[in-house]
Design an enzyme around this catalytic site. Sequence first.
Site, short mmCIF file in Angstrom:
data_model
loop_
_atom_site.label_atom_id
_atom_site.label_comp_id
_atom_site.label_asym_id
_atom_site.label_seq_id
_atom_site.Cartn_x
_atom_site.Cartn_y
_atom_site.Cartn_z
N ARG A 1 0.82 -1.22 0.00
CA ARG A 1 0.00 0.00 0.00
C ARG A 1 0.84 1.26 0.00
O ARG A 1 0.33 2.35 -0.23
CB ARG A 1 -0.94 0.02 1.21
CG ARG A 1 -1.90 -1.15 1.29
CD ARG A 1 -2.70 -1.12 2.58
NE ARG A 1 -3.58 0.02 2.61
CZ ARG A 1 -4.80 0.02 2.11
NH1 ARG A 1 -5.26 -1.08 1.54
NH2 ARG A 1 -5.56 1.09 2.14
N TRP B 1 2.54 6.02 2.02
CA TRP B 1 2.62 6.48 0.64
C TRP B 1 2.45 7.99 0.72
O TRP B 1 1.37 8.47 1.06
CB TRP B 1 1.52 5.86 -0.22
CG TRP B 1 1.71 6.12 -1.67
CD1 TRP B 1 2.45 5.40 -2.56
CD2 TRP B 1 1.13 7.18 -2.46
NE1 TRP B 1 2.38 5.95 -3.81
CE2 TRP B 1 1.58 7.04 -3.79
CE3 TRP B 1 0.28 8.25 -2.16
CZ2 TRP B 1 1.21 7.93 -4.80
CZ3 TRP B 1 -0.08 9.13 -3.17
CH2 TRP B 1 0.38 8.96 -4.48
#
Length: 611
Positions: free
Chosen positions: A27, A74
Amino acid sequence: MCGIVGYIGEKNAVDIILDGLHRLEYRGYDSAGISVLTDGELDSVRSVGKLAALESKLKTTPLSGPSGIGHTRWATHGVPSEANAHPHHDDPQAIAVVHNGIIENYLELGAKLREKGFEFRSETDTETIAHLIRLYFEGDLFTAVKRALQDVRGAYAIGVICSDDPGVLVAARSGSPLVVGLGKDESFIASDAAAILNYTREVLYLEDGQACEVRRDGYTVHDLQGVPQQLDIQTVDWDQSQAEKGGYPHFMLKEIHEQPEVIRNTIGGRISKDHSEVVWEDGLLDDSLLETCDRIMIVACGTAWHAGLVGKRLIESLAKVPVEIDIASEFRYRDLLIPPNTIVMAITQSGETADTLQALRAAKNRGATILSLVNAIGSTIARESDAVIYLRAGLEIGVASTKAYTAMLAALTLLAVDLGRRRKSLTAQEATALLTGLQQVPTKIQEILDNQGSILQCAADNRFRDANSALFLGRGYSLPTALEGALKLKEISYIHAEAYGAGEMKHGAIALVTDKLPVIFIAPRSATHEKIISNIQEVRARSGIILAIATQGDTGIAQHCDEVIYIPDCPEPLSPILAAIPLQLLAYYISVNRGCDVDQPRNLAKSVTVE
Ligand code: AGP
């Protein structure tokens, strides 16, 4: 699209959180961090880069404690750095927050907090939440979190712990996914159930606008105003081995090789014994929905959008139903004209892509019926759709989507054939030919997987391996395949690859052709085969390096190309499934030969949960 994991119980939270973060690293992998409560003290360790960097830091600065939260990032706001790594803290460093999402009014909130004397240590939107909770904290963390989130605008899934209220872990969501896991004398939170399956299969899927006080021995769910909420405990029956590489060097290669089985699962039990009809699971699709719909609008992103482009061609040619398709991030902000009897179809692997989710909600608010094609069971898009066709591709971990894409194409073929039969635009013979062809696709994929010689050769060929750019061309059903081939190569090898309609190429892109440019033609047997041969010759005339994906037995094409990769013959509407396989493998092997990190390509993440 960060990964969040939290634990409260008797065991050392650090081990469980790190194990969970490993399963969520797809992710985001810009930085990572962990905070634990030990004897009423809050300790944190954070690091830039992959989880491995955090683990080596924890060797020199060990942490342990019965409750904690962790994060893999992220980056959206603030460069990947230790200061911007989560967890973020309030001033006395008593509150720690991990967050997945984007706080849209963080600058405004930050200004108000600075006026009140709060000092910020990072460039992130998330740190705002930590200071807001401190602003409202009067001894009860659950209450303070609910109050703080009333000031927040944007998307979030958060996990919070506090040394002044050490017996609880608080979680909340709005827009980003979050599950609560229930164990014996221990509880968990995670962005995705896959992170905690080693410890429990009993989960709660938090809904938007809900907050949960998680304790060792239980939980309480409220909305932000403190009104109690009921959630059903769900049992997750995924096979955990899917989260392992199974002896393959990369998840992507493993998932490419799973496609024969995946397609069998996607179509399994959905084709009648005599191959003439599509039979969906009981109650899956309301007959009148399909028989009365006058229009279908497809919304999706990335690879799912490419599948949607094939779906448009399948449904229009087999069922004569007009299909509009749009990338979700554009659809969302269009002045939508959704006439009655319109089905809006969301196509998504993760079921959590924010652009697609918001597009779905925009359509729903205008009275559309939502039929979704989803892989991830229990995901938000699945739960918010009126009907869901599950892709049954299993857990997909490689960031570059492969098996979910071909499963989408197989499911769309079933839907188009079913619609065509129901609307009498497809004869029983035509349906049988296509459904029989679909039943043979897994074997034909296996044939391609068992004969990778020419693909490996091209991938080792410096004309392709060392290229700076590449052009993918196709017509009809093969144009989306060209787009998908270009995306696969772009996202994992970083070669600037573009896709074009082969007929459109001469209106501009042909200017790019030189004797250094690889031009990949998707040219299986089709109604426009002669046309694509002419396009190949147009490129040949400009010395382009030509690789064609062609149908076995098409010896004629070889004389016009530098390289040919053959795929088994099949009915044209099924060719996008077979033609995708060599393109996935070519991108994979070129990336490996270029030393790229195939499973975790730079700047990307598996499930894009922010707009
Ligand atoms: C594809 O390889 C990419 N990972 C990406 O384009 C992806 O298809 C897109 O983000 C949509 O994701 P979804 O299918 O989970 O909605």
